[in-house]
Design a protein around this motif. Sequence first.
Motif, PDB file in Angstrom:
ATOM      1  N   GLY A 130       0.799  -1.224   0.000  1.00 44.80           N
ATOM      2  CA  GLY A 130       0.000   0.000   0.000  1.00 44.80           C
ATOM      3  C   GLY A 130       0.827   1.268   0.000  1.00 44.80           C
ATOM      4  O   GLY A 130       0.278   2.366   0.057  1.00 44.80           O
ATOM      5  N   TYR A 131       2.152   1.136  -0.054  1.00 42.41           N
ATOM      6  CA  TYR A 131       3.025   2.303  -0.114  1.00 42.41           C
ATOM      7  C   TYR A 131       4.401   1.874  -0.624  1.00 42.41           C
ATOM      8  O   TYR A 131       4.768   0.699  -0.590  1.00 42.41           O
ATOM      9  CB  TYR A 131       3.163   2.971   1.260  1.00 42.41           C
ATOM     10  N   SER A 132       5.157   2.853  -1.115  1.00 38.94           N
ATOM     11  CA  SER A 132       6.539   2.649  -1.551  1.00 38.94           C
ATOM     12  C   SER A 132       7.458   3.501  -0.699  1.00 38.94           C
ATOM     13  O   SER A 132       7.007   4.313   0.119  1.00 38.94           O
ATOM     14  CB  SER A 132       6.689   3.025  -3.032  1.00 38.94           C
ATOM     15  N   TYR A 133       8.761   3.315  -0.902  1.00 43.60           N
ATOM     16  CA  TYR A 133       9.759   4.138  -0.226  1.00 43.60           C
ATOM     17  C   TYR A 133      10.413   5.089  -1.227  1.00 43.60           C
ATOM     18  O   TYR A 133      10.629   4.725  -2.391  1.00 43.60           O
ATOM     19  CB  TYR A 133      10.834   3.261   0.419  1.00 43.60           C
ATOM     20  N   SER A 134      10.731   6.290  -0.769  1.00 43.67           N
ATOM     21  CA  SER A 134      11.423   7.254  -1.621  1.00 43.67           C
ATOM     22  C   SER A 134      12.869   6.816  -1.809  1.00 43.67           C
ATOM     23  O   SER A 134      13.579   6.587  -0.824  1.00 43.67           O
ATOM     24  CB  SER A 134      11.386   8.649  -0.998  1.00 43.67           C
ATOM     25  N   SER A 135      13.306   6.687  -3.048  1.00 45.09           N
ATOM     26  CA  SER A 135      14.667   6.227  -3.311  1.00 45.09           C
ATOM     27  C   SER A 135      15.703   7.318  -3.064  1.00 45.09           C
ATOM     28  O   SER A 135      16.889   7.026  -2.905  1.00 45.09           O
ATOM     29  CB  SER A 135      14.785   5.728  -4.754  1.00 45.09           C
ATOM     30  N   LEU A 136      15.265   8.573  -3.011  1.00 42.17           N
ATOM     31  CA  LEU A 136      16.193   9.690  -2.829  1.00 42.17           C
ATOM     32  C   LEU A 136      15.799  10.510  -1.613  1.00 42.17           C
ATOM     33  O   LEU A 136      14.623  10.823  -1.412  1.00 42.17           O
ATOM     34  CB  LEU A 136      16.192  10.581  -4.078  1.00 42.17           C
ATOM     35  N   ASP A 137      16.784  10.844  -0.794  1.00 40.98           N
ATOM     36  CA  ASP A 137      16.575  11.732   0.338  1.00 40.98           C
ATOM     37  C   ASP A 137      17.553  12.896   0.215  1.00 40.98           C
ATOM     38  O   ASP A 137      18.621  12.762  -0.384  1.00 40.98           O
ATOM     39  CB  ASP A 137      16.800  10.991   1.659  1.00 40.98           C
ATOM     40  N   TYR A 138      17.188  14.019   0.765  1.00 44.96           N
ATOM     41  CA  TYR A 138      18.066  15.188   0.805  1.00 44.96           C
ATOM     42  C   TYR A 138      17.823  15.905   2.119  1.00 44.96           C
ATOM     43  O   TYR A 138      16.733  15.818   2.699  1.00 44.96           O
ATOM     44  CB  TYR A 138      17.809  16.124  -0.388  1.00 44.96           C
ATOM     45  N   GLY A 139      18.851  16.575   2.609  1.00 45.21           N
ATOM     46  CA  GLY A 139      18.693  17.213   3.901  1.00 45.21           C
ATOM     47  C   GLY A 139      19.859  18.110   4.250  1.00 45.21           C
ATOM     48  O   GLY A 139      20.637  18.525   3.381  1.00 45.21           O
ATOM     49  N   LEU A 140      19.997  18.374   5.540  1.00 39.65           N
ATOM     50  CA  LEU A 140      21.022  19.281   6.044  1.00 39.65           C
ATOM     51  C   LEU A 140      21.734  18.621   7.211  1.00 39.65           C
ATOM     52  O   LEU A 140      21.096  18.062   8.105  1.00 39.65           O
ATOM     53  CB  LEU A 140      20.390  20.597   6.497  1.00 39.65           C
TER      54      LEU A 140
END
Length: 230
Positions: free
Chosen positions: A166-176
């Motif tokens: 019922g959901y997927s995971y984001s393959s890309l993350d970005y942050g600080l």
Amino acid sequence: MKHIALLLAGCALSATALAQTNGPSGTPSSADYGTGTTDSRNNGFGIKGGFTASNFRGDDKKNYGNEAIYNTFHAGVYAQFGFNDKFSLQPEVLYSRQGFKASNPANTSQTGTYTTRLDYVQVPVLLVYNFLDNVSLHVGPQVSLLTKVKEGSKERKIADENNTYGYSYSSLDYGLAAGVEARVGPARVGGRYTAGFADIIKDPANTAAQSIDNIKNGMFQVYIGLGIAN
């Protein structure tokens, strides 16, 4: 966040104490530039690794139960390019195992308390400022590529093409990322907090999944490093 602030403060005090102790005779400092050259300890490369305390944050955090820190590790390499005796740029490539412990609402496909393990390849690019001779502040953006997901003991695909979960995971993350580091001889020790800005979960296919998709990565890292060329 109070625990994170206390840990960062402790690292800063430890870093200052380390830097003020006398290192090996002839140990160079961040300000050691040869006349007309860029030869300094603010240049070089090395290896690093250490402990990670990982969790999650966001508006839907309240919909999870039995939330707990996931204690794990990270490791990788870094390079450093000095501009002058105060400022340098430090890109890194890290393998980072992170995630969180919690239980989902009962009407999702996963029930009970379990660990969600997320393996990333991280690339932070940090501006380094030496506020003391061998103690520095680090701050800069970070991009991360998700390479593996495990929910409890089960490994699963990042994308959920067949709508199994019922959901997927984001393959890309970005942050600080931001932290403090001390250097004694060729060694370094430091602490860093990284806040992810991208949602961990994406494409919720039902109401239950929509109640847990607005969460983001957050982690505190303590590490040691060894300079090879500086």
